[in-house]
Design a protein around this motif. Structure first.
Motif, PDB file in Angstrom:
ATOM      1  N   VAL A  27       0.841  -1.203   0.000  1.00 47.68           N
ATOM      2  CA  VAL A  27       0.000   0.000   0.000  1.00 47.68           C
ATOM      3  C   VAL A  27       0.874   1.249   0.000  1.00 47.68           C
ATOM      4  CG1 VAL A  27      -1.547   1.357   1.477  1.00 47.68           C
ATOM      5  CG2 VAL A  27      -2.076  -1.040   1.018  1.00 47.68           C
ATOM      6  N   ILE A  39     -10.619   5.599   3.963  1.00 47.58           N
ATOM      7  CA  ILE A  39     -10.175   4.305   3.465  1.00 47.58           C
ATOM      8  C   ILE A  39     -11.355   3.350   3.556  1.00 47.58           C
ATOM      9  CG2 ILE A  39      -8.615   2.371   3.863  1.00 47.58           C
ATOM     10  CD1 ILE A  39      -6.568   4.361   4.894  1.00 47.58           C
ATOM     11  N   ILE A 202      -9.595   6.158  -0.647  1.00 44.43           N
ATOM     12  CA  ILE A 202      -8.718   5.065  -1.054  1.00 44.43           C
ATOM     13  C   ILE A 202      -9.520   3.768  -0.946  1.00 44.43           C
ATOM     14  CG2 ILE A 202      -6.632   3.770  -0.450  1.00 44.43           C
ATOM     15  CD1 ILE A 202      -5.463   6.407   0.603  1.00 44.43           C
ATOM     16  N   LEU A 204      -9.453  -0.154  -0.972  1.00 44.35           N
ATOM     17  CA  LEU A 204      -8.539  -1.290  -0.844  1.00 44.35           C
ATOM     18  C   LEU A 204      -9.183  -2.556  -1.398  1.00 44.35           C
ATOM     19  CD1 LEU A 204      -7.129  -0.775   2.788  1.00 44.35           C
ATOM     20  CD2 LEU A 204      -6.118  -0.043   0.615  1.00 44.35           C
ATOM     21  N   ILE A 211      -3.892  -1.336  -3.137  1.00 43.85           N
ATOM     22  CA  ILE A 211      -4.781  -0.234  -3.487  1.00 43.85           C
ATOM     23  C   ILE A 211      -5.482  -0.541  -4.795  1.00 43.85           C
ATOM     24  CG2 ILE A 211      -4.846   2.190  -4.202  1.00 43.85           C
ATOM     25  CD1 ILE A 211      -3.053   2.811  -1.952  1.00 43.85           C
ATOM     26  N   ILE A 214      -7.869   5.097  -6.230  1.00 44.70           N
ATOM     27  CA  ILE A 214      -7.982   6.282  -5.374  1.00 44.70           C
ATOM     28  C   ILE A 214      -8.877   7.284  -6.086  1.00 44.70           C
ATOM     29  CG2 ILE A 214      -6.754   8.177  -4.243  1.00 44.70           C
ATOM     30  CD1 ILE A 214      -4.358   6.381  -3.892  1.00 44.70           C
TER      31      ILE A 214
END
Ligand code: ADP
Ligand code: MG
Length: 249
Positions: A27, A39, A202, A204, A211, A214
């Motif tokens: 990451v 996130i 972000i 995940l 990642i 974004i």
């Protein structure tokens, strides 16, 4: 804006009796000063692990993360408000200062000022049980702000609260964090919360986390989270990111 935090190829393996689990694969991201980052990612993908590493509470296995500041103050806030029931709201909010050995007349005044500014002045001598869940969470945020942190790390800060309270509190928290000019990274499983509050999101992948994408969130005509929720951009981001999350039941 100036960069505040650089995370590069961060990796985390846990070792226990069952062997090795890779929670975070790779990451990398940067955080600018006064930026609000969320996130999101599937449950168990390594979000809390990532925040606890950045908070210095857990070790990384590889990669680097660097604050563009010497000895950054970190405000870390968890899902449960974790106020001590035997301390008053003011005493709870002074806890971080006590731990840092920086509680004095000036810093105490600052905390009282924060409590006054954000509607808890009348409750400062009350115990947490006298407050609603939303107010307790606001007190927990003030406790986190009391140490004047360079960055706030918020791990699902409102997930224990009901939907209405969460909506009200996200306006609240957004306002407080902007007004105090703080930088924040918030982990949340609530996509609406993320889109309504963040400059960037972000996304995940499932564990081990990498990642996936974004997103920069730009909603020009909305000033608060609740205004944002009513825009067409909000729905567009929601659909896009929902697809990235790839949730299966
Ligand atoms: P999230 O916050 O995204 O739900 P976590 O960061 O809590 O995910 O966990 C990521 C993965 O790491 C999970 O598979 C979890 O079981 C594992 N994990 C978390 N903490 C530990 C630990 N202390 N020891 C071993 N495995 C852990
Ligand atoms: Mg978590």
């Amino acid at each position: 804006m100036k960069s505040l935090l650089n995370v590069l190829h961060l990796k985390k393996n846990y070792h226990d009796q069952k062997g090795e689990t890779t929670a975070i694969e790779d990451v990398s991201f940067d955080v600018a000063q006064e930026e609000f980052i969320s996130i999101v990612g599937p449950s168990g993908c390594g979000k809390s692990t990532l925040l606890s590493i950045l908070a210095g509470l857990s070790t990384k296995s590889d990669g680097t993360f660097q604050f563009q500041k010497n000895k950054p103050q970190i405000g870390y806030m968890l899902q449960k408000d974790s106020l001590f029931p035997w301390r008053t709201i003011l005493e709870n909010c002074c806890l971080g200062l006590e731990i840092n050995r920086s509680l004095n007349e000036d810093t105490k005044k600052r905390v009282i000022h924060l409590l006054d500014t954000y509607g808890l002045g009348d409750f400062k001598d009350q115990y947490p049980r006298a407050l609603s869940g939303g107010m307790r969470q606001r007190a927990a945020l003030i406790r986190t702000l009391a140490i004047d942190p360079d960055i706030l790390l918020l791990d699902e800060p409102y997930s224990a609260l009901d939907y209405q309270t969460r909506l009200a509190l996200s306006d609240d928290v957004y306002h407080i964090i902007r007004k105090e000019k703080k930088t924040a990274i918030m982990v949340t499983h609530d996509l609406g919360e993320a889109i309504s509050m963040s400059d960037r999101i972000i996304v995940l992948s499932k564990r081990p986390a990498t990642i996936k994408k974004i997103y920069e969130i730009v909603i020009p005509n909305a000033k608060t989270p609740s205004e944002r929720r009513k825009t067409k951009e909000f729905s567009i981001y929601y659909d896009q990111i929902w697809r990235d999350l790839d949730v299966h039941i």
